[in-house]
Design an enzyme around this catalytic site. Structure first.
Site, PDB file in Angstrom:
ATOM      1  N   HIS A 108       0.828  -1.204   0.000  1.00  0.00           N
ATOM      2  CA  HIS A 108       0.000   0.000   0.000  1.00  0.00           C
ATOM      3  C   HIS A 108       0.869   1.263   0.000  1.00  0.00           C
ATOM      4  CE1 HIS A 108      -2.869  -3.054   1.215  1.00  0.00           C
ATOM      5  NE2 HIS A 108      -3.867  -2.187   1.068  1.00  0.00           N
ATOM      6  N   HIS A 157      -0.223  -2.971   8.777  1.00  0.00           N
ATOM      7  CA  HIS A 157       1.216  -3.215   8.603  1.00  0.00           C
ATOM      8  C   HIS A 157       1.953  -2.723   9.841  1.00  0.00           C
ATOM      9  CE1 HIS A 157       2.040  -4.767   4.544  1.00  0.00           C
ATOM     10  NE2 HIS A 157       0.959  -4.096   4.161  1.00  0.00           N
ATOM     11  N   ASP A 210       7.443  -1.820   8.090  1.00  0.00           N
ATOM     12  CA  ASP A 210       7.017  -2.092   6.713  1.00  0.00           C
ATOM     13  C   ASP A 210       6.864  -0.794   5.918  1.00  0.00           C
ATOM     14  OD1 ASP A 210       6.910  -4.635   7.679  1.00  0.00           O
ATOM     15  OD2 ASP A 210       4.727  -4.774   7.707  1.00  0.00           O
TER      16      ASP A 210
END
Length: 422
Positions: A297, A343, A347
């Site tokens: 993302h 996340h 990350d």
């Protein structure tokens, strides 16, 4: 009395000759030799015309005759030795023509401020017409390379989904292993709706970015770069998520059941299921867990901003607002991702770092011709994908102008005659 008159005339001739020698210009036409019917040759002098012609004119005709008869006869060889190494103009002296503007020759001033004749009246010049070499376009479209880059991106995208399908069965059981200690996740409660907000922002950024690039004048080069950079990002992500499997960061995210027997048919079925939802969970297709280091993302949000910032003009106030809008949307998307506990914070940090560095390295190489070669001084050429980069970017002649036009052949009235560049 006669003797005194001869002495006076002789002195007057010497005085006039001395004045002529002092005031004679640097470039003088010494004349040319014309044969006479009796076989003899005589010299014809060309005076210097112009405003100074009256002062610098030669002696009278009778003086010239007297001097010619009194002095030794000039041969043709002597005359050639006395002539300057400049071509004689056919229609009078070229200084007079340049002064009065009566000649059709074209003049120019060179580096040493000397006036040189570029006209057709040249003596002894040899002109060789060399055909002009075929000029290659600076920004060739090379559509088949763009298609090949798209195939490479699709391959790496499928590779990422395959890695996720394999990792899903290796994720530690959340009932046994809780989330890893994370500064953000430990201090902020989880909001499941925030993940949907983040993915809606991703959908808007990706679609608007793609539409904008379609209208770019050099759209095939831009899309080729997008495909190649995304290929690298997907490939790295497929490797990092497979080699290290982390426990789930969210305690509420719904995951599909795991399988003890991971067959090729099951992996293929999972890949097709993920592809149908484009890797998003907002449509209910992303039900496989374990895709952590690093955040996909975040990659998409950061990459969308970088593309808009690189390939759209910056000098217009409205477009500056668009750049800030994408930056703000990217930041909000990342924050929403973290609020949903989708996340770990590491990350997001790794995704930002990897995305920006690959994007900036690629465009630094693409925008500098001296870096498009293997060299011991070009340390960027040591990247393993440098040969692939040269293949796709070798014919691009510099930074891509920020110009836009109508992508379709119709209607023609929408085709702009002039494009604006930043």
């Amino acid at each position: 009395m006669k003797l005194q008159l001869v002495v006076v005339e002789t002195g007057e001739k010497w005085r006039r000759a001395l004045i002529r020698m002092v005031l004679e210009p640097k470039f003088v036409d010494y004349g040319s030799i014309h044969p006479t019917p009796d076989g003899h040759t005589h010299q014809v002098h060309h005076g210097v015309s112009g405003p100074r012609s009256a002062l610098l004119s030669p002696l009278d005709d009778e003086d010239v005759t007297a001097n010619a008869s009194a002095g030794p006869k000039m041969t043709q060889g002597d005359l050639y030795q006395r002539q300057p190494l400049l071509p004689n103009p056919k229609n009078g002296d070229h200084w007079a023509q340049h002064t009065h503007g009566t000649t059709g020759s074209e003049y120019y001033v060179d580096e040493e401020d000397e006036i040189m004749d570029k006209g057709s009246n040249r003596n002894g010049d040899i002109i060789i017409d060399i055909p002009a070499s075929r000029e290659e376009p600076r920004f060739p479209q090379e559509r088949w390379k763009t298609l090949l880059a798209f195939v490479i991106m699709c391959f790496n995208f499928i590779l990422t989904l395959t890695s996720l399908s394999l990792v899903h069965d290796k994720v530690p059981d959340r009932k046994v292993y809780g989330p890893l200690p994370d500064v953000f996740l430990l201090n902020v409660p989880a909001y499941d709706w925030a993940l949907d907000v983040s993915e809606y922002i991703i959908i808007f950024c990706v679609n608007s970015c793609m539409i904008t690039m379609i209208f770019h004048k050099h759209r095939f080069i831009v899309f080729r770069r997008i495909f190649l950079i995304m290929s690298l990002l997907y490939m790295y992500r497929a490797i990092t998520m497979y080699v290290t499997v982390l426990p789930l960061s969210s305690t509420t995210y719904v995951c599909s059941p795991t399988s003890n027997d991971t067959s090729p048919s099951l992996i293929m079925k999972r890949v097709l299921h993920l592809m149908s939802g484009f890797g998003l969970s907002v449509n209910g297709k992303h039900t496989y867990c374990g895709d952590f280091i690093y955040s996909g993302h975040t990659v998409v949000l950061v990459f969308s901003y970088l593309v808009i910032s690189e390939y759209t003009p910056k000098k217009f106030f409205l477009l500056r607002i668009v750049h800030w809008l994408y930056w703000i949307l990217g930041l909000i998307g990342v924050i929403m991702l973290q609020l949903s506990h989708g996340h770990y914070t590491v990350d997001v940090i790794i995704a930002y770092y990897v995305t920006t560095r690959i994007f900036w390295i690629y465009h630094t190489l693409a925008n500098n011709a001296n870096l498009k070669q293997f060299s011991s001084n070009n340390l960027l050429s040591r990247t393993w994908w440098f040969a692939l980069f040269l293949y796709f970017e070798g014919n691009v002649g510099g930074p891509i102008p920020r110009q836009f036009d109508w992508p379709l052949p119709w209607p023609r009235r929408w085709h702009s005659k002039g494009n604006r560049a930043s």
